[in-house]
Motif scaffolding. Structure first.
Motif, PDB file in Angstrom:
ATOM      1  N   MET A  37     -86.522 -51.643-101.503  1.00  0.00           N
ATOM      2  CA  MET A  37     -86.725 -50.480-100.510  1.00  0.00           C
ATOM      3  C   MET A  37     -87.640 -49.828-100.851  1.00  0.00           C
ATOM      4  SD  MET A  37     -83.416 -48.026 -98.740  1.00  0.00           S
ATOM      5  CE  MET A  37     -83.711 -47.287-100.899  1.00  0.00           C
ATOM      6  N   HIS A  38     -88.038 -48.789 -99.970  1.00  0.00           N
ATOM      7  CA  HIS A  38     -89.414 -48.633-100.547  1.00  0.00           C
ATOM      8  C   HIS A  38     -89.143 -46.987-100.682  1.00  0.00           C
ATOM      9  CE1 HIS A  38     -92.947 -51.425-100.507  1.00  0.00           C
ATOM     10  NE2 HIS A  38     -92.442 -52.279 -98.860  1.00  0.00           N
ATOM     11  N   LEU A  39     -89.201 -46.022-100.934  1.00  0.00           N
ATOM     12  CA  LEU A  39     -89.110 -45.112-101.087  1.00  0.00           C
ATOM     13  C   LEU A  39     -90.036 -43.984 -99.521  1.00  0.00           C
ATOM     14  CD1 LEU A  39     -87.960 -42.818-102.999  1.00  0.00           C
ATOM     15  CD2 LEU A  39     -90.249 -41.921-103.808  1.00  0.00           C
ATOM     16  N   LEU A  40     -90.677 -44.068 -99.468  1.00  0.00           N
ATOM     17  CA  LEU A  40     -91.054 -43.932 -97.828  1.00  0.00           C
ATOM     18  C   LEU A  40     -91.361 -44.546 -98.102  1.00  0.00           C
ATOM     19  CD1 LEU A  40     -91.854 -41.104 -96.155  1.00  0.00           C
ATOM     20  CD2 LEU A  40     -93.558 -40.743 -97.691  1.00  0.00           C
ATOM     21  N   GLU A  41     -91.503 -44.777 -95.766  1.00  0.00           N
ATOM     22  CA  GLU A  41     -92.620 -46.015 -95.459  1.00  0.00           C
ATOM     23  C   GLU A  41     -92.195 -45.716 -93.887  1.00  0.00           C
ATOM     24  OE1 GLU A  41     -89.608 -49.074 -95.541  1.00  0.00           O
ATOM     25  OE2 GLU A  41     -91.234 -50.891 -95.122  1.00  0.00           O
ATOM     26  N   GLY A  42     -93.270 -45.811 -93.139  1.00  0.00           N
ATOM     27  CA  GLY A  42     -93.644 -46.078 -92.009  1.00  0.00           C
ATOM     28  C   GLY A  42     -94.088 -47.438 -90.959  1.00  0.00           C
ATOM     29  N   LYS A  43     -93.197 -47.450 -90.177  1.00  0.00           N
ATOM     30  CA  LYS A  43     -93.660 -48.946 -88.984  1.00  0.00           C
ATOM     31  C   LYS A  43     -94.309 -48.576 -87.814  1.00  0.00           C
ATOM     32  CE  LYS A  43     -89.686 -51.080 -91.791  1.00  0.00           C
ATOM     33  NZ  LYS A  43     -88.103 -51.082 -91.447  1.00  0.00           N
ATOM     34  N   GLY A  44     -95.284 -48.624 -87.921  1.00  0.00           N
ATOM     35  CA  GLY A  44     -96.570 -48.780 -86.350  1.00  0.00           C
ATOM     36  C   GLY A  44     -96.624 -47.263 -85.866  1.00  0.00           C
ATOM     37  N   VAL A  45     -96.270 -46.402 -87.582  1.00  0.00           N
ATOM     38  CA  VAL A  45     -96.899 -44.996 -86.600  1.00  0.00           C
ATOM     39  C   VAL A  45     -98.199 -45.086 -86.037  1.00  0.00           C
ATOM     40  CG1 VAL A  45     -97.125 -42.646 -87.808  1.00  0.00           C
ATOM     41  CG2 VAL A  45     -95.374 -44.141 -88.998  1.00  0.00           C
ATOM     42  N   THR A  46     -97.449 -44.010 -84.330  1.00  0.00           N
ATOM     43  CA  THR A  46     -98.885 -44.119 -83.733  1.00  0.00           C
ATOM     44  C   THR A  46     -98.562 -42.680 -82.801  1.00  0.00           C
ATOM     45  OG1 THR A  46     -99.127 -46.067 -83.651  1.00  0.00           O
ATOM     46  CG2 THR A  46     -99.289 -44.151 -81.889  1.00  0.00           C
ATOM     47  N   ILE A  47     -99.369 -41.444 -82.819  1.00  0.00           N
ATOM     48  CA  ILE A  47     -99.164 -40.358 -81.939  1.00  0.00           C
ATOM     49  C   ILE A  47    -100.743 -39.911 -81.529  1.00  0.00           C
ATOM     50  CG2 ILE A  47    -100.085 -39.020 -84.214  1.00  0.00           C
ATOM     51  CD1 ILE A  47     -98.201 -37.254 -82.353  1.00  0.00           C
ATOM     52  N   HIS A  48    -100.157 -39.491 -80.558  1.00  0.00           N
ATOM     53  CA  HIS A  48    -102.002 -39.426 -79.078  1.00  0.00           C
ATOM     54  C   HIS A  48    -101.250 -37.928 -79.753  1.00  0.00           C
ATOM     55  CE1 HIS A  48    -102.861 -43.647 -77.834  1.00  0.00           C
ATOM     56  NE2 HIS A  48    -100.964 -43.591 -78.467  1.00  0.00           N
ATOM     57  N   PHE A  49    -103.102 -37.354 -79.567  1.00  0.00           N
ATOM     58  CA  PHE A  49    -103.553 -36.646 -78.837  1.00  0.00           C
ATOM     59  C   PHE A  49    -104.449 -36.711 -77.534  1.00  0.00           C
ATOM     60  CE2 PHE A  49    -103.162 -34.667 -83.998  1.00  0.00           C
ATOM     61  CZ  PHE A  49    -102.278 -34.717 -83.537  1.00  0.00           C
ATOM     62  N   GLY A  50    -103.346 -36.473 -76.559  1.00  0.00           N
ATOM     63  CA  GLY A  50    -104.828 -36.386 -75.185  1.00  0.00           C
ATOM     64  C   GLY A  50    -104.187 -37.545 -74.688  1.00  0.00           C
ATOM     65  N   GLY A  51    -105.524 -38.128 -74.839  1.00  0.00           N
ATOM     66  CA  GLY A  51    -106.426 -39.757 -74.620  1.00  0.00           C
ATOM     67  C   GLY A  51    -106.197 -40.131 -76.617  1.00  0.00           C
ATOM     68  N   LEU A  52    -105.807 -39.260 -76.733  1.00  0.00           N
ATOM     69  CA  LEU A  52    -107.360 -39.867 -78.003  1.00  0.00           C
ATOM     70  C   LEU A  52    -106.290 -40.031 -79.102  1.00  0.00           C
ATOM     71  CD1 LEU A  52    -109.357 -39.815 -80.719  1.00  0.00           C
ATOM     72  CD2 LEU A  52    -108.293 -37.755 -81.301  1.00  0.00           C
ATOM     73  N   ALA A  53    -105.988 -41.529 -79.979  1.00  0.00           N
ATOM     74  CA  ALA A  53    -104.895 -42.214 -80.911  1.00  0.00           C
ATOM     75  C   ALA A  53    -105.227 -41.860 -82.049  1.00  0.00           C
ATOM     76  CB  ALA A  53    -105.163 -43.358 -80.457  1.00  0.00           C
ATOM     77  N   ALA A  54    -104.823 -40.025 -83.257  1.00  0.00           N
ATOM     78  CA  ALA A  54    -104.841 -39.408 -83.953  1.00  0.00           C
ATOM     79  C   ALA A  54    -104.888 -40.519 -85.279  1.00  0.00           C
ATOM     80  CB  ALA A  54    -104.263 -38.192 -83.783  1.00  0.00           C
ATOM     81  N   VAL A  55    -103.043 -40.859 -84.812  1.00  0.00           N
ATOM     82  CA  VAL A  55    -102.777 -42.010 -85.911  1.00  0.00           C
ATOM     83  C   VAL A  55    -102.713 -43.248 -85.216  1.00  0.00           C
ATOM     84  CG1 VAL A  55    -101.393 -42.596 -87.710  1.00  0.00           C
ATOM     85  CG2 VAL A  55    -101.865 -40.390 -87.364  1.00  0.00           C
ATOM     86  N   GLY A  83     -93.021 -45.095 -83.490  1.00  0.00           N
ATOM     87  CA  GLY A  83     -93.120 -45.821 -84.349  1.00  0.00           C
ATOM     88  C   GLY A  83     -92.019 -44.740 -85.292  1.00  0.00           C
ATOM     89  N   GLU A  84     -91.718 -45.437 -86.869  1.00  0.00           N
ATOM     90  CA  GLU A  84     -90.761 -44.892 -87.271  1.00  0.00           C
ATOM     91  C   GLU A  84     -91.058 -44.429 -88.482  1.00  0.00           C
ATOM     92  OE1 GLU A  84     -88.023 -47.558 -86.217  1.00  0.00           O
ATOM     93  OE2 GLU A  84     -86.734 -46.438 -85.316  1.00  0.00           O
ATOM     94  N   ILE A  85     -91.147 -43.144 -89.341  1.00  0.00           N
ATOM     95  CA  ILE A  85     -90.745 -43.443 -90.746  1.00  0.00           C
ATOM     96  C   ILE A  85     -89.131 -43.230 -91.382  1.00  0.00           C
ATOM     97  CG2 ILE A  85     -91.765 -41.344 -92.180  1.00  0.00           C
ATOM     98  CD1 ILE A  85     -93.721 -40.686 -90.324  1.00  0.00           C
ATOM     99  N   PHE A  86     -89.403 -43.961 -92.585  1.00  0.00           N
ATOM    100  CA  PHE A  86     -88.239 -43.946 -93.200  1.00  0.00           C
ATOM    101  C   PHE A  86     -88.222 -43.353 -94.952  1.00  0.00           C
ATOM    102  CE2 PHE A  86     -87.979 -47.341 -90.683  1.00  0.00           C
ATOM    103  CZ  PHE A  86     -86.539 -47.478 -89.626  1.00  0.00           C
ATOM    104  N   PHE A  87     -86.936 -42.979 -94.832  1.00  0.00           N
ATOM    105  CA  PHE A  87     -86.857 -42.871 -96.372  1.00  0.00           C
ATOM    106  C   PHE A  87     -85.959 -42.634 -97.033  1.00  0.00           C
ATOM    107  CE2 PHE A  87     -85.863 -38.889 -99.001  1.00  0.00           C
ATOM    108  CZ  PHE A  87     -86.940 -38.696-100.445  1.00  0.00           C
ATOM    109  N   LYS A  88     -85.976 -43.815 -98.313  1.00  0.00           N
ATOM    110  CA  LYS A  88     -84.878 -44.315 -98.778  1.00  0.00           C
ATOM    111  C   LYS A  88     -84.170 -44.496 -97.843  1.00  0.00           C
ATOM    112  CE  LYS A  88     -83.288 -40.460-101.064  1.00  0.00           C
ATOM    113  NZ  LYS A  88     -83.179 -39.438-102.490  1.00  0.00           N
ATOM    114  N   GLY A  89     -84.321 -45.087 -96.884  1.00  0.00           N
ATOM    115  CA  GLY A  89     -83.366 -46.522 -96.114  1.00  0.00           C
ATOM    116  C   GLY A  89     -83.466 -45.556 -94.961  1.00  0.00           C
ATOM    117  N   LYS A  90     -83.389 -43.825 -94.889  1.00  0.00           N
ATOM    118  CA  LYS A  90     -82.699 -43.475 -93.950  1.00  0.00           C
ATOM    119  C   LYS A  90     -84.448 -43.363 -93.014  1.00  0.00           C
ATOM    120  CE  LYS A  90     -80.508 -39.376 -92.986  1.00  0.00           C
ATOM    121  NZ  LYS A  90     -80.026 -38.040 -93.474  1.00  0.00           N
TER     122      LYS A  90
END
Lengths: 327, 246
Positions: free
Chosen positions: B1-19, B58-65
């Motif tokens: 298990m990683h300490l901090l983990e992101g899976k498929g993290v995405t965010i749009h600002f208007g039409g722009l995919a910032a992440v 997308g989801e972000i996990f910290f210590k598996g949570k």
């Protein structure tokens, strides 16, 4: 270390001065021939001091400009109108005070939860809107539902009114003092400085803002109850008068919000000016003079009267120190 | 298990995919660098981790949570602290109170005692003891950045997100800053840092993640990244650098 000396002096200032003022206040009603007018005048002082202190408690540190004072104050009026009518009081006066405070607290809590994410001018506009909304709703309810315009509240004696106000003032000052001195006071100031950073430093900004907003509203509601037993006739115009939102705010700004004395001093000075002007030949110019003093304060004394006093004090101390080192 | 983990993290600002669909992980004890051209989405990714923004999807996990969806103050209390690209100190409060707020409100289940010793220790740690009682607004940018570090560390984080701590510093300050990051790592705090200063990135990071237009385009050790063709293309905008070298 001489830390103990400092804290003793601080304690003396922190507890000694307020205690002297409190004792002086308790004896006001006994000053002979002046007593009748004196007690009325001092009651007026107390009303505005409490409102200014309660207002500064929230706005002074968070920087959220609330103009909702009249809404909570008006709730106090109607708590008195419904529970303490002239035909016969339903409950003792102190219960009415508690009810006025509690209802104001709950309303502020709800309103706060909805609106405290608004920033700057938007929050100020909403809170002013709340006063106007309360006015309209209450007026509608009185006129269209009950078919009356106003309600007559049981009159209380000047002494009872006065001592209730002293009591509420003591509570207000203690609450303001403990919030300021506690870690919540620090959190409020961090919110005022940078809310985003505060949230990312573990401060539950929403909860603290709402709670302090509600506590300050409770004090305003309590004052409203007592003032209603003085004016005795309650209608929406007197209860939800927008001037009650503005005056204490302006008084607190005039006095300076950097410490607890500022709003109290500002309220005392302005109430006195108001009293002189309104009874003398200049009564039509009260608002004009009020406005001019305020503009001058904002332009030349951004930290208010207390800031001015602090500056002068520092200068005197500095001059003394210079003189000492030279000598 | 990683300490901090992101899976498929995405965010749009208007039409722009910032992440856009970024997977990442951070392991305990690492110093991870996050680099990329301006507008690549680095700070946005920090904002997503610290919950100033919510990923969608997308989801972000910290210590598996799972932590995405939580309020920022809760994320902080769980053990993820951050600094800001444009400094956000409590400017009217003295340095000591800036740090004290972190100590008082940051970590969970804090003992009700005196926080002053640890506050003073942290102020000393970042080298601000002499100005401890000065209001933050009166200090230089370099000092204000250190206030942010001390304030973040006061919340007892397991992960510290440093957003361009070294931008705008002079060479001396830069060296001090790099030392500071190493010392933070030695305290047992895992560090994720956004940085444009390559000397710092290459000198202290164990692993580097490269973002461009919101996408992760490379990941690896400083050596691998320095030799990566894609990364050089993105940074220098030329395609023949790699081949010339070869």
């Amino acid at each position: 270390m001489n830390l103990s000396n400092i804290s003793w002096r601080k304690l003396g200032l922190n507890a000694g001065v307020p205690l002297v003022i409190l004792i002086a206040l308790i004896f006001v009603p006994f000053y002979g021939s002046w007593a009748d007018y004196g007690i009325t005048l001092f009651s007026l002082f107390l009303v505005y001091i409490i409102l200014a202190v309660a207002w500064a408690m929230f706005t002074g540190s968070t920087g959220y400009l609330s103009l909702a004072t009249a809404a909570f104050y008006g709730i106090g009026f109607y708590a008195a109108a419904l529970l303490y009518p002239a035909e016969g009081a339903l409950v003792p006066l102190f219960v009415v005070v508690l009810v006025g405070a509690a209802v104001s607290f709950v309303l502020a809590f709800i309103v706060g939860a909805i609106t405290l994410r608004l920033k700057g001018i938007y929050f100020a506009m909403f809170t002013l809107g709340l006063v106007l909304l309360m006015y309209q709703v209450v007026n509608y309810w009185l006129i269209s539902v009950l078919g009356i315009r106003g309600i007559v509240v049981a009159l209380e004696s000047n002494e009872v009114i006065y001592y209730y106000l002293v009591g509420i003032l003591v509570v207000s000052i203690l609450v303001a003092y403990f919030i300021k001195r506690s870690k919540w006071g620090l959190a409020l100031r961090s919110i005022g400085d940078n809310e985003e950073a505060a949230a990312h430093t573990g401060v539950n900004v929403t909860m603290i803002k709402i709670l302090v907003f509600a506590i300050s509203a409770a004090l305003m509601g309590a004052v409203g109850v007592i003032v209603a037993t003085k004016t005795t006739y309650v209608d929406a115009n007197t209860a939800f008068n927008p001037m009650i939102s503005f005056s204490p705010a302006l008084m607190a700004i005039f006095g300076g919000m950097g410490n607890l004395y500022g709003p109290a001093i500002g309220a005392t000075i302005f109430t006195y000016i108001q009293e002189i002007l309104q009874t003398g030949s200049l009564k039509n110019y009260y608002m004009l003079i009020f406005g001019l003093i305020l503009i001058a304060t904002i332009l030349y004394l951004p930290s208010g009267m207390m800031g001015l006093i602090q500056n002068l004090w520092n200068r005197i101390k500095g001059a003394r120190r210079r003189a000492l080192t030279r000598g | 298990m990683h300490l901090l983990e992101g899976k498929g993290v995405t965010i749009h600002f208007g039409g722009l995919a910032a992440v856009s669909d970024v997977d990442f992980y951070v392991d305990k004890g690492e110093v991870v660098g996050l680099i990329g051209p301006n507008g690549a989405g680095k700070t946005t990714l920090f904002n997503l981790i610290s919950a100033a923004l919510q990923p969608k999807p997308g989801e972000i996990f910290f210590k598996g949570k799972k932590i995405s969806g939580m309020a920022p103050f809760k994320i902080c209390r769980l053990g993820i602290a951050r600094t800001f690209q444009t400094v956000k100190v409590f400017s009217n409060l003295p340095v000591i109170d800036n740090v004290r707020i972190g100590a008082l409100f940051g970590a969970q289940k804090r003992l009700k005692g005196n926080v002053n010793p640890e506050v003073n220790e942290l102020i000393k740690f970042v080298g601000l003891t002499e100005v401890a009682n000065t209001p933050a607004r009166d200090l230089t940018l370099a000092y204000q950045k250190r206030i942010e570090v001390a304030r973040a560390l006061a919340t007892k984080p397991e992960v510290l997100l440093l957003d361009e701590m070294m931008a705008g510093l002079n060479p001396t300050e830069l060296t001090e800053s790099m030392e500071l990051v190493k010392k933070i790592q030695q305290r047992g705090v895992t560090v994720v840092m956004i940085e444009h200063v390559m000397r710092a990135i290459m000198g202290i990071c164990d692993r580097i993640i490269v973002l461009d237009y919101g996408k992760k385009i490379a990941e690896g050790t400083p050596k691998e990244i320095a030799g990566s063709k894609t990364v050089i293309e993105v940074y220098l905008g030329v395609t023949n650098v790699g081949s010339k070298k070869a």
